[in-house]
Design an enzyme around this catalytic site. Structure first.
Site, PDB file in Angstrom:
ATOM      1  N   TYR A   1      -6.446  35.409 -30.875  1.00 45.15           N
ATOM      2  CA  TYR A   1      -7.888  35.309 -30.598  1.00 45.15           C
ATOM      3  C   TYR A   1      -8.233  35.967 -29.257  1.00 45.15           C
ATOM      4  CZ  TYR A   1     -12.509  32.995 -30.573  1.00 45.15           C
ATOM      5  OH  TYR A   1     -13.862  32.725 -30.569  1.00 45.15           O
TER       6      TYR A   1
ATOM      7  N   ASN B   1     -20.771  38.818 -36.076  1.00 44.51           N
ATOM      8  CA  ASN B   1     -20.470  37.413 -35.751  1.00 44.51           C
ATOM      9  C   ASN B   1     -19.246  36.894 -36.510  1.00 44.51           C
ATOM     10  OD1 ASN B   1     -21.274  34.441 -35.129  1.00 44.51           O
ATOM     11  ND2 ASN B   1     -21.285  34.566 -37.368  1.00 44.51           N
TER      12      ASN B   1
ATOM     13  N   VAL C   1     -15.801  41.575 -44.157  1.00 40.38           N
ATOM     14  CA  VAL C   1     -16.001  42.582 -43.102  1.00 40.38           C
ATOM     15  C   VAL C   1     -14.772  43.488 -42.908  1.00 40.38           C
ATOM     16  CG1 VAL C   1     -17.762  41.303 -41.816  1.00 40.38           C
ATOM     17  CG2 VAL C   1     -15.330  41.001 -41.220  1.00 40.38           C
TER      18      VAL C   1
ATOM     19  N   MET D   1     -15.393  25.924 -36.488  1.00 36.19           N
ATOM     20  CA  MET D   1     -14.331  26.465 -35.632  1.00 36.19           C
ATOM     21  C   MET D   1     -13.987  25.475 -34.515  1.00 36.19           C
ATOM     22  SD  MET D   1     -14.104  30.165 -33.686  1.00 36.19           S
ATOM     23  CE  MET D   1     -14.057  31.189 -35.142  1.00 36.19           C
TER      24      MET D   1
END
Ligand code: NAP
Length: 248
Positions: A152, A85, A59, A189
């Site tokens: 994050y 996603n 991506v 994850m």
């Protein structure tokens, strides 16, 4: 459950975890699915090759995401739902210890990757006219700070603001946009989170406890909630949304 037969969804990051679960459940519910990740997704349940398009796409690669969008349109004729996603968690640990190259790679995947998918889909909708839904997978970490997750938290906060900006920019089109905090889902994850030391991630015990209590959501549950959000939404659902936990 609403009938979503024949709708077409693109899902990035569909080789495992939430993306793979979404692809599998969407096929069960009768959608056409275009699924990508760096490793080409192999989705069980694709009874007909006509209903699944699967490709290796990073991506962070502008041209590759645009080409995948074109391929999906050529294969299915249109895209109704695009789900950004694909994402990663690392680097984990205090920012003072983070490697700048790893931090930059994180932003490239979790922010630029969402930009690429969003741009391709918005351009498709502008070209074809009509309605479409963009779901950007965010996180509670966009809205609350966690020590050890500065990359994050920063990236998911950026996804939230980007989604709100797109919603304003495309308000005169048929696009609906949501940045979705999907809950805590049983994926690799989460496994990575549970392996962290308290020095890296001070809140690790909370995630260990949730796993012990069996409190994590399944990907199938999240898939059904996302289809409701996309095709049968509660009126005036805000751009920033939070899914309930399956076993709350
Ligand atoms: P995961 O199990 O680690 O899966 C991540 C997926 O992203 C994989 O399919 C991976 O495939 C793909 N990916 C990573 N880098 C990529 C790249 N550069 N290009 C294309 N695909 C890439 O993670 P997950 O738990 O399913 O998470 C999915 C999304 O939900 C993420 O955005 C995550 O932040 C979000 N989320 C998860 C949770 C949770 O509890 N699990 C909670 C809140 C939000 P390849 O390695 O083959 O590329």
């Amino acid at each position: 459950m609403i009938d979503v037969t024949g709708k077409v969804a693109v899902i990035t990051g569909a080789s495992r975890g939430l993306g793979a679960g979404l692809a599998e459940r969407f096929l069960e519910r009768g959608l056409g699915v275009a699924a990508c990740a760096r490793s080409r997704p192999e989705v069980p349940g694709a009874r007909s090759a006509d209903r699944l398009l699967s490709a290796s796409v990073d991506v962070t690669d502008t041209a590759a995401v645009a080409a995948f969008c074109d391929d999906a349109i050529a294969h299915f004729g249109r895209i109704d739902l695009w789900i950004n996603n694909a994402g990663l968690l690392a680097p984990i640990g205090p920012l003072r210890d983070n490697d700048p190259t790893e931090f930059a790679r994180h932003i490239e995947v979790n922010v630029l990757g969402v930009f690429h998918g969003s741009q391709s889909f918005v351009r498709h909708l502008r070209a074809r006219g009509g309605d479409g839904v963009l779901l950007n997978i965010s996180s509670g970490a966009a809205r609350n700070a966690y020590a050890g997750w500065s990359a994050y938290c920063a990236a998911k906060a950026a996804v939230d603001r980007m989604s709100e900006s797109i919603a304003l920019e495309e308000a005169d089109s048929g696009l609906r946009v949501h940045a979705v905090a999907p809950g805590i889902i049983d994926t690799d994850m989460q496994g990575l989170i549970r392996q962290c030391s308290p020095e890296q991630f001070p809140r690790v015990q909370k995630f260990l406890d949730l796993k012990d209590r069996g409190a994590l959501s399944s990907t199938g549950f999240v898939a059904d909630r996302l289809l409701e959000l996309a095709f049968d939404p509660v009126p005036d659902t805000p751009v920033l949304t939070i899914l309930p936990l399956e076993r709350a």
